[in-house]
Design an enzyme around this catalytic site. Structure first.
Site, PDB file in Angstrom:
ATOM      1  N   ARG A  73       8.404  -5.508  -3.791  1.00 53.93           N
ATOM      2  CA  ARG A  73       7.812  -3.982  -4.372  1.00 53.93           C
ATOM      3  C   ARG A  73       6.959  -5.129  -5.843  1.00 53.93           C
ATOM      4  O   ARG A  73       5.759  -4.489  -5.146  1.00 53.93           O
ATOM      5  CB  ARG A  73       7.973  -3.193  -5.537  1.00 53.93           C
ATOM      6  CG  ARG A  73       9.915  -2.335  -4.800  1.00 53.93           C
ATOM      7  CD  ARG A  73       9.845  -1.517  -6.042  1.00 53.93           C
ATOM      8  NE  ARG A  73       8.900  -0.456  -6.404  1.00 53.93           N
ATOM      9  CZ  ARG A  73       8.292  -0.452  -7.143  1.00 53.93           C
ATOM     10  NH1 ARG A  73       8.926  -0.946  -8.259  1.00 53.93           N
ATOM     11  NH2 ARG A  73       7.516   0.762  -6.850  1.00 53.93           N
TER      12      ARG A  73
ATOM     13  N   CYS B 203       6.799 -19.459   0.748  1.00 55.28           N
ATOM     14  CA  CYS B 203       5.810 -20.060   0.699  1.00 55.28           C
ATOM     15  C   CYS B 203       4.007 -18.618   1.482  1.00 55.28           C
ATOM     16  O   CYS B 203       4.021 -18.707   2.217  1.00 55.28           O
ATOM     17  CB  CYS B 203       6.145 -21.270   2.379  1.00 55.28           C
ATOM     18  SG  CYS B 203       6.570 -22.641   2.271  1.00 55.28           S
TER      19      CYS B 203
ATOM     20  N   TYR C 179      14.220   1.447  -3.848  1.00 50.96           N
ATOM     21  CA  TYR C 179      12.645   0.675  -2.979  1.00 50.96           C
ATOM     22  C   TYR C 179      13.080  -0.849  -3.212  1.00 50.96           C
ATOM     23  O   TYR C 179      12.021  -1.219  -3.020  1.00 50.96           O
ATOM     24  CB  TYR C 179      11.679   0.960  -3.092  1.00 50.96           C
ATOM     25  CG  TYR C 179      11.672   2.400  -2.842  1.00 50.96           C
ATOM     26  CD1 TYR C 179      11.682   3.036  -1.574  1.00 50.96           C
ATOM     27  CD2 TYR C 179      11.578   3.490  -3.935  1.00 50.96           C
ATOM     28  CE1 TYR C 179      11.816   4.225  -1.120  1.00 50.96           C
ATOM     29  CE2 TYR C 179      11.333   4.613  -4.026  1.00 50.96           C
ATOM     30  CZ  TYR C 179      11.168   5.519  -2.544  1.00 50.96           C
ATOM     31  OH  TYR C 179      11.586   6.371  -2.067  1.00 50.96           O
TER      32      TYR C 179
HETATM   33  C1  PLP Z   1       9.809  13.412   2.848  1.00 50.37           C
HETATM   34  C2  PLP Z   1      10.693  11.638   1.247  1.00 50.37           C
HETATM   35  N1  PLP Z   1      11.482  12.273   0.781  1.00 50.37           N
HETATM   36  C3  PLP Z   1      12.074  11.964  -0.771  1.00 50.37           C
HETATM   37  C4  PLP Z   1      11.245  11.037  -0.649  1.00 50.37           C
HETATM   38  C5  PLP Z   1      11.907   9.962  -1.905  1.00 50.37           C
HETATM   39  O1  PLP Z   1      10.807  10.263  -2.578  1.00 50.37           O
HETATM   40  P1  PLP Z   1      11.237   9.167  -4.579  1.00 50.37           P
HETATM   41  O2  PLP Z   1      11.928   8.146  -4.042  1.00 50.37           O
HETATM   42  O3  PLP Z   1       9.851   9.435  -5.030  1.00 50.37           O
HETATM   43  O4  PLP Z   1      12.122  10.417  -5.261  1.00 50.37           O
HETATM   44  C6  PLP Z   1       9.915  10.090  -0.311  1.00 50.37           C
HETATM   45  C7  PLP Z   1       9.902   9.256  -0.264  1.00 50.37           C
HETATM   46  O5  PLP Z   1       8.280   8.356   0.079  1.00 50.37           O
HETATM   47  C8  PLP Z   1       9.664  10.661   1.488  1.00 50.37           C
HETATM   48  O6  PLP Z   1       8.869  10.265   2.311  1.00 50.37           O
END
Ligand code: PLP
Length: 419
Positions: free
Chosen positions: A315, A345, A374
């Site tokens: 991230r 690297c 993430y």
């Molecule tokens: C279709 C869809 N639903 C749900 C999410 C989950 O999003 P968040 O983690 O921001 O709640 C995402 C993430 O990009 C997504 O693409």
């Protein structure tokens, strides 16, 4: 209240367990999740939106460790998935097929067939070509495909550009220009291979204010009502995910205002709602533990070189994301600024830049905070570094979710051709 906190001796804890003890036992780098924190966030989200009939589908992409999914499944969560792999995870973790929603702009024929064969609850389609594909596969399999249309409502979510999905310029959803949504929904209605499931929206992630949600949700409601006005069934409105968290202080996210917004817009309108939160359930309920390898005093900078890197937590590199970084034990006041970097690297391999840090030395351990979403799911083996392991602490007991992979297991996946 944070899932991770310091006791009076300055030791960082999850529940009543010192993180240093977990690092001693399992080594670093290591992801540590708070089971109680995850469960609490999920239950609070669910209760905040409970005024309108609906279902919460945890977005597996945020954290798809089987143990995390299983914990949420036991608390009544469905799953929002974006691949055949995530479908297998959801099923293996105990989520019923009917409680799974399949999102994503590019589902392969195999993935669609896999989803339809298991009796998936809902597929969110994003293009006319995808509808063609689903219809022909459903026909071949002699099943009826429950399909919703994901709509691009052209709303700016005011978040990082790489996680903005709501504007017309992005690849996501079906544009409502020239009544394309109504035309395609009519097709869903008329094609015997489909059972129209409703409409869906997801405008982006880490959204910090309610205004973009309100705009998107009102647009979705208008569309749903107008389709119903034309005599078509629109059972569900799927509101996607996107609720943001505080990376500044790692505090528990309060869903009350979000729930009140949902209630204000949808209560009494007769739609079943779907929610797909990911980040808001797990981000602040996980940390990445790491150990200092060396401290290096550059010409104008102190570098704290640790054993976690961008292959473990992408991230900061990918989104310039901020994660607080805390020593596991109280090492006294900050003595100056430092960059906390990994061994990879690339200059882009860092976990934190220009951070006020105390004196840290080889062997000291740190926690990269708010790493539950993430994080591990984006890990790679770049530089032939086996990705970190993952553990879950639930009621002070530590459960291994995934062992740190080994170099041997990475090399075992490869072969040298017989040139
Ligand atoms: C279709 C869809 N639903 C749900 C999410 C989950 O999003 P968040 O983690 O921001 O709640 C995402 C993430 O990009 C997504 O693409």
């Amino acid at each position: 209240m944070c899932a991770f906190h310091r006791n009076t001796n300055g030791h960082m804890l999850v529940d009543s367990k010192p993180l240093a003890e977990i690092a001693d036992r399992f080594g670093t780098p290591l992801y540590v999740y708070s089971g109680n924190g995850i469960r609490d966030s999920f239950n609070r989200f669910k209760s905040a939106v409970s005024q309108v009939p609906g279902k919460v589908y945890f977005a597996l992409k945020a954290n798809s460790a089987l143990g995390v999914i299983a914990l949420l499944a036991r608390n009544g969560s469905g799953a929002d998935i974006v691949s055949g792999g995530e479908l297998e995870r959801a099923l293996m973790a105990g989520i019923a097929p009917a409680d799974i929603v399949f999102s994503g702009v590019g589902k392969s024929r195999n993935e669609i067939a896999q989803a339809l064969s298991t009796g998936i609850g809902q597929i969110n389609a994003e293009s006319p070509a995808e509808l063609d594909s689903i219809s022909s596969i459903a026909n071949e399999l002699s099943v009826i495909a429950p399909v919703a249309l994901r709509v691009n409502v052209d709303v700016d979510p005011d978040t990082h550009v790489k996680i903005s999905t709501g504007q017309r310029s992005t690849k996501f959803g079906i544009s409502n220009n020239k009544h394309e949504v109504a035309n395609l929904y009519r097709r869903l209605h008329d094609d015997p291979n489909f059972a129209p499931a409703g409409l869906a929206v997801h405008i982006g992630s880490q959204i910090q204010s309610l205004a973009p949600f309100e705009k998107a949700y009102r647009a979705l409601l208008n569309l749903g009502q107008s389709l119903r006005g034309e005599g078509m069934p629109v059972p569900t409105l799927d509101l996607g995910g996107g609720v943001g968290v505080s990376y500044d202080d790692g505090s528990t996210t309060d869903f009350t205002d979000y729930g009140a917004l949902v209630q204000r817009i949808f209560k009494g309108k007769g739609f079943k709602l779907g929610f797909e939160p990911g980040r808001a359930i797990v981000a602040n309920n996980g940390v990445l533990l790491s150990e200092v390898i060396f401290v290096k005093h550059g010409d104008n900078k102190r570098f704290i070189i640790v054993d976690a890197a961008m292959n473990d937590l992408l991230r900061p590199t990918l989104y310039e994301a901020h994660h607080n970084i805390e020593p596991l034990n109280d090492l006294g006041p900050a003595t100056g600024f430092a960059d906390i970097v990994g061994p990879i690297c690339e200059t882009g391999d860092y976990l934190g830049k220009q951070r006020k840090m105390p004196d840290l030395n080889t062997g000291d351990r740190i926690a990269v905070m708010s790493a539950g979403a993430y994080g591990a799911v984006m890990a790679s083996s770049y530089n032939t570094r086996p990705p970190a392991g993952e553990v879950l602490v639930l009621n002070s007991e530590v459960h291994v979710l995934r062992h740190k992979r080994s170099v041997k297991s990475l090399l075992d996946e490869e072969s040298i051709p017989n040139f």
